[in-house]
Structures are given as C-alpha cells and as structure tokens.
Design a protein around this motif. Structure first.
Motif, PDB file in Angstrom:
ATOM      1  N   LEU A   1      94.032 -28.509 -27.076  1.00 36.76           N
ATOM      2  CA  LEU A   1      93.567 -27.279 -28.016  1.00 36.76           C
ATOM      3  C   LEU A   1      94.762 -26.793 -28.620  1.00 36.76           C
ATOM      4  O   LEU A   1      94.509 -25.780 -29.641  1.00 36.76           O
ATOM      5  CB  LEU A   1      92.914 -26.241 -27.056  1.00 36.76           C
ATOM      6  N   ILE A   2      95.980 -26.947 -28.297  1.00 33.75           N
ATOM      7  CA  ILE A   2      97.127 -26.532 -28.746  1.00 33.75           C
ATOM      8  C   ILE A   2      97.109 -26.737 -30.290  1.00 33.75           C
ATOM      9  O   ILE A   2      97.601 -25.502 -31.183  1.00 33.75           O
ATOM     10  CB  ILE A   2      98.644 -26.915 -28.377  1.00 33.75           C
TER      11      ILE A   2
ATOM     12  N   TRP B   1      92.759 -19.070 -24.156  1.00 32.66           N
ATOM     13  CA  TRP B   1      93.791 -20.491 -23.869  1.00 32.66           C
ATOM     14  C   TRP B   1      94.575 -19.953 -22.881  1.00 32.66           C
ATOM     15  O   TRP B   1      95.344 -18.911 -22.623  1.00 32.66           O
ATOM     16  CB  TRP B   1      94.528 -20.823 -25.192  1.00 32.66           C
ATOM     17  N   PRO B   2      95.159 -20.998 -22.019  1.00 30.74           N
ATOM     18  CA  PRO B   2      94.770 -22.181 -21.823  1.00 30.74           C
ATOM     19  C   PRO B   2      93.400 -22.576 -21.128  1.00 30.74           C
ATOM     20  O   PRO B   2      92.765 -23.676 -21.252  1.00 30.74           O
ATOM     21  CB  PRO B   2      95.780 -22.925 -21.133  1.00 30.74           C
TER      22      PRO B   2
ATOM     23  N   SER C   1      96.673 -16.884 -29.627  1.00 28.97           N
ATOM     24  CA  SER C   1      95.651 -17.292 -28.766  1.00 28.97           C
ATOM     25  C   SER C   1      95.770 -15.924 -27.632  1.00 28.97           C
ATOM     26  O   SER C   1      96.579 -15.283 -27.513  1.00 28.97           O
ATOM     27  CB  SER C   1      96.022 -18.626 -28.051  1.00 28.97           C
ATOM     28  N   VAL C   2      94.785 -15.854 -26.858  1.00 28.19           N
ATOM     29  CA  VAL C   2      94.651 -15.076 -25.782  1.00 28.19           C
ATOM     30  C   VAL C   2      94.718 -15.598 -24.405  1.00 28.19           C
ATOM     31  O   VAL C   2      94.044 -16.663 -24.181  1.00 28.19           O
ATOM     32  CB  VAL C   2      93.023 -14.408 -25.755  1.00 28.19           C
ATOM     33  N   ASN C   3      95.856 -15.535 -23.766  1.00 26.69           N
ATOM     34  CA  ASN C   3      96.563 -16.209 -22.547  1.00 26.69           C
ATOM     35  C   ASN C   3      95.468 -15.751 -21.418  1.00 26.69           C
ATOM     36  O   ASN C   3      95.138 -14.318 -21.104  1.00 26.69           O
ATOM     37  CB  ASN C   3      97.931 -15.756 -22.206  1.00 26.69           C
ATOM     38  N   THR C   4      94.732 -16.693 -20.631  1.00 24.46           N
ATOM     39  CA  THR C   4      93.957 -16.740 -19.663  1.00 24.46           C
ATOM     40  C   THR C   4      94.393 -17.155 -18.469  1.00 24.46           C
ATOM     41  O   THR C   4      93.853 -17.141 -17.410  1.00 24.46           O
ATOM     42  CB  THR C   4      92.575 -17.214 -19.824  1.00 24.46           C
ATOM     43  N   ALA C   5      95.879 -17.399 -18.278  1.00 21.42           N
ATOM     44  CA  ALA C   5      96.231 -17.890 -17.225  1.00 21.42           C
ATOM     45  C   ALA C   5      96.247 -17.038 -15.956  1.00 21.42           C
ATOM     46  O   ALA C   5      96.071 -17.225 -14.741  1.00 21.42           O
ATOM     47  CB  ALA C   5      97.540 -18.552 -17.407  1.00 21.42           C
TER      48      ALA C   5
ATOM     49  N   ALA D   1     102.020 -21.548 -25.685  1.00 16.09           N
ATOM     50  CA  ALA D   1     100.753 -21.028 -26.112  1.00 16.09           C
ATOM     51  C   ALA D   1     100.867 -21.030 -27.507  1.00 16.09           C
ATOM     52  O   ALA D   1     101.722 -20.554 -28.065  1.00 16.09           O
ATOM     53  CB  ALA D   1     100.754 -19.633 -25.576  1.00 16.09           C
ATOM     54  N   PRO D   2      99.684 -21.450 -28.021  1.00 21.78           N
ATOM     55  CA  PRO D   2      99.709 -21.444 -29.664  1.00 21.78           C
ATOM     56  C   PRO D   2      99.603 -19.866 -30.176  1.00 21.78           C
ATOM     57  O   PRO D   2      99.183 -18.979 -29.444  1.00 21.78           O
ATOM     58  CB  PRO D   2      98.149 -21.991 -29.930  1.00 21.78           C
TER      59      PRO D   2
END
Length: 464
Positions: A132-133, A143-144, A191-195, A187-188
């Motif tokens: 998805l990157i 993302w991711p 994007s919204v980081n969900t880690a 992370a691209p």
C-alpha cells in the motif's frame, strides 16, 4: 414384639431430583452458580494443543460457538477487504484479492491453532502495508493497518488471549508494536498512522480475554482441588468408622478371651483326675489368653488415640456394647423424641445372632433412625429384624417427611452410610440403600449368622 406410634400418614412431598427431598416452603433452594462461574467453565483452556476453543464446554452449541463467530467474521471481512483495497486505496484487483484471502482466511485456524494463525495474519498484514505504500490513493487513509485488518487482528487476539499463557501474550503484543514501529519509518505522505491504535487495542483485547481464560483455569483448579478434598474426606471418614468399629468389637472379642481364660484356669478344679501334662496344657492356654487380652488392650489404646486417658476418662468406652436385645429401647427412645417408628423383631433373633452380628445390626438400625431424624423428621419409619438358619435381615424403611417438617441437616459428614457398609463388610453380608418412589428411603442389610467355615462344615455334614 412391636411398638407403634399412631399418626396420620404424611403426604408425599415434591422431589427436585432422584433421592433428594425438595426444600421446605420458606427456605432457600439450592444455590444456582453465577454467570461468571458458568462463563469460567465454558472458557477453560483446552487440554491439548490442537483442541478447539471451548472444547470442554458442557453444551454442544457452546463448543461450536467459536467456529461460528470466526466464520462470520471471515465471510464478512473477505469481500469488504477486497472492495476497500480496490476502490479506496486504488490497489490492483489481483493484489487486492490475494491480500483479502491472506488476511482473513487464516483466521479460521485461530480456533484450534491461534499462534500459527497469528504468524500468517501478521505476515499478510505486513506485506499488505508494504504494497500500500505505492498505492494510488493511500493518502488520507489508515496505514499500515487497514480498518478491516484491525478488526480481523482483534478477533485473532481474542482467540490468543483465551488460550495462550501470559508470557506468550506479552510476546505477541510486543511483536505487534515492534512491526508497527518499524513500518512507521516508511509511512507514505498524507496517510493516517494506525500502528499505535492497533498496539493499544490489541493490548486491551489480550488483557480482557486473558483474564477470562485465567478465571476459567482458576475455576478448574478449584474444582480439581475440591474433588481431591472430597476424596480425602471420604477416606478419612472410612478410616474413622473402621477405628470406631474396631473399638466396639474389642469388647466382643475380649469377652470371649476372658471366658477362655477363666475356663482354662478353673479346669483343674472343676475336672478331677487330670494328669500333670493336661494341667500344664490348660495353664499354657490361660497364659496365652491373658497375653492376648493385654495385646488387645494396647491395640485399643492406639485406636482411641488417647494413651494418657485415665480410668475415669474412658468409662463410656467400657460400657457394654449394645445388641439386638437393645433395639426395643432404641425405638422407644426415638418415639419419645417425636419420631413415629414401628419395630417388628422376630422372636429369638437376639439369641441366634453372634455378638459381632448383633452389634452390627443394632448400629445399622441406630444409624438409619438417626438419618431419618436429621433429614426427614416426622417421617413414618418401619424397622424389622428377621432371621433364618443362615442370615439375619435388617430392614429400615422411612416414608416421606410431612410438608411442614424442616430438615435439621442439609448435609452430613457421610459417616452413617460408610459405617453401615463397613459393618456389613465386616460380617460378610450385603447392604442395599436408596430412595423410594414415594419420597422415602430404604436400608436393607443381610448379615450371615455363620462364618464361611461353619457354613462349609454344615454343608459337608449334610452331604455325608
């Protein structure tokens, strides 16, 4: 001869289960296990590695529940994952289909092999994050970990928490956070980081399900400990009854040994013309009998467990042991206490029974009446003692307790029936106990009047 207490026959009482009387009106019934206890039984950790979750649940639908829940999530997440990856993220159709299958289908393994399912799902989610990157529309999207991936991962965490030990759960949780942290460096843009979100939610799910699993394991250990304690209690009760029976039989055997001693000592004075060797033989018999009596007294001291007890402290133990001839007094005392009892005693039964059999018959009737008084006060009871040339039959039958009667004891120590069985086993007889259809209880004991040696001798004489 008989002693009857004329009272109206009580009506049968409703019964909750075979052999158990229902609780009287106004008293609480049996305690129903709580919801947490029932849940703990269902969520016990499977005994074997490949055994499914809830495999030890008592009901079939509970055992199939994990398969159904996981199957519903797989069926729902598979098409949604493919559609979201294709339409929202702009990933190619082939890649979207492959990732959808790889991220959802392994969840089916979570019911039986959650660690293998976790490895496959984490690997698939990591590969999906890498692909998805370079997706066309990844900006402004989670993302991711995609929303569908987060939902499937939480289902997986629930299966892990219900099965694996705490050390494994901590390792899975840290590995999830570590993979998310590493992917965060790539992370691209936009994007919204969900880690961090998955890391927190996975930890919460592992804690909750791990606590439920611990509750189930604790409940199982408590049940096992109670079973061990019950077995130990039954063993202790058996030993106590055997010791009590041995103490009572001491008086019976001591009487016979005393008679032998007296007869052997007095033989030279009662029988004239005895030669010197015969007198010495009688003296040796008397000496052996006296020595046996001394050994029996020492044995009784051990059985009593009170070697320091003085002469005045054991008067109760030295009282004459009762027998069939005392049954009439026992029944009369029970009737005076308000318990309706009828006694039918065959003429000559007291004289026909050996001392050990007579004592056993008395104790069996005594225990049967005591149980009726404790558990069914006011119930009409019939006691009969009959005999023939070979055996003595003791029968005690109680009817249902009156509706207004209150059970004096809801639970007992278990000494009564254990003592009956031991006494019957001691004499070589048989015991039959159990509830009656009308709500009463029956105790039937057959006690042989002759030993096996005496019976064989009689048969031999009859055959000749």
């Amino acid at each position: 001869m008989s002693d009857q207490a004329r009272r109206p026959r009580p009506r049968p009482r409703p019964r909750t289960r075979a052999g158990a009387r229902s609780s009287p009106a106004g008293t609480p019934g049996p305690r129903v296990p709580g919801v947490l206890a029932q849940l703990a039984v269902v969520m016990r950790t499977p005994a074997r590695a490949a055994q499914p979750l809830f495999a030890q649940a008592p009901r079939a639908w509970q055992r199939w529940l994990p398969f159904g829940v996981v199957g519903v999530f797989v069926v729902a997440l598979l098409p949604v994952t493919i559609a979201v990856l294709t339409n929202d993220y702009g990933l190619g159709g082939g890649w979207s289909g492959a990732l959808g299958v790889a991220q959802t289908v392994p969840l089916l393994l979570a019911v039986t092999r959650p660690m293998a399912a976790w490895a496959l799902v984490l690997l698939s989610d990591t590969i999906g994050a890498v692909l998805l990157i370079h997706a066309d529309r990844v900006a402004a999207h989670p993302w991711p970990w995609t929303p569908m991936g987060i939902v499937g991962y939480l289902v997986l965490m629930a299966c892990l928490g219900l099965r694996e030990p705490i050390r494994t759960l901590v390792g899975v949780w840290l590995a999830t956070g570590a993979v998310g942290a590493v992917l965060g460096f790539f992370a691209p843009a936009g994007s919204v980081n969900t880690a961090a979100l998955l890391f927190v939610l996975a930890g919460v799910m592992l804690v909750l399900t791990g606590a439920l699993r611990g509750l189930g394991d604790a409940q199982q250990r408590i049940a096992e400990q109670e079973s061990i304690s019950e077995a130990e209690r039954a063993r202790r009760t058996l030993l106590e009854e055997r010791a009590r029976i041995a103490r009572e039989l001491h008086d019976v055997v001591a009487h016979h040994m005393s008679v032998i001693t007296v007869q052997a000592d007095s033989a030279p004075y009662r029988l004239s013309g005895m030669t010197e060797p015969v007198q010495e033989e009688f003296a040796a018999i008397a000496a052996s009998a006296r020595e046996s009596l001394g050994e029996m007294r020492r044995l009784l001291t051990v059985l009593r467990g009170d070697g320091a007890q003085g002469a005045d402290g054991g008067g109760g133990e030295r009282a004459p042991q009762p027998g069939i001839d005392r049954l009439q007094q026992l029944v009369e005392a029970t009737v005076r206490a308000g318990q309706p009892v009828e006694l039918s005693l065959a003429t000559g039964a007291a004289g026909a029974a050996p001392p050990a059999v007579s004592l056993s018959a008395y104790r069996i009737v005594q225990e049967a009446l005591a149980n009726v008084v404790r558990h069914a006060p006011g119930a009409r009871t019939r006691v009969s003692v009959t005999f023939d040339e070979n055996e003595l039959l003791v029968l005690a039958v109680s009817g249902p307790a009156p509706d207004a009667a209150v059970e004096l004891e809801s639970s007992g120590t278990g000494h009564g029936l254990v003592g009956m069985r031991e006494r019957v086993r001691l004499t070589g007889g048989t015991l039959d106990t159990g509830p009656l259809p009308d709500g009463g209880f029956r105790v039937a004991a057959r006690l042989p009047l002759k030993t096996d040696t005496e019976t064989e001798t009689v048969r031999t004489e009859e055959g000749s």
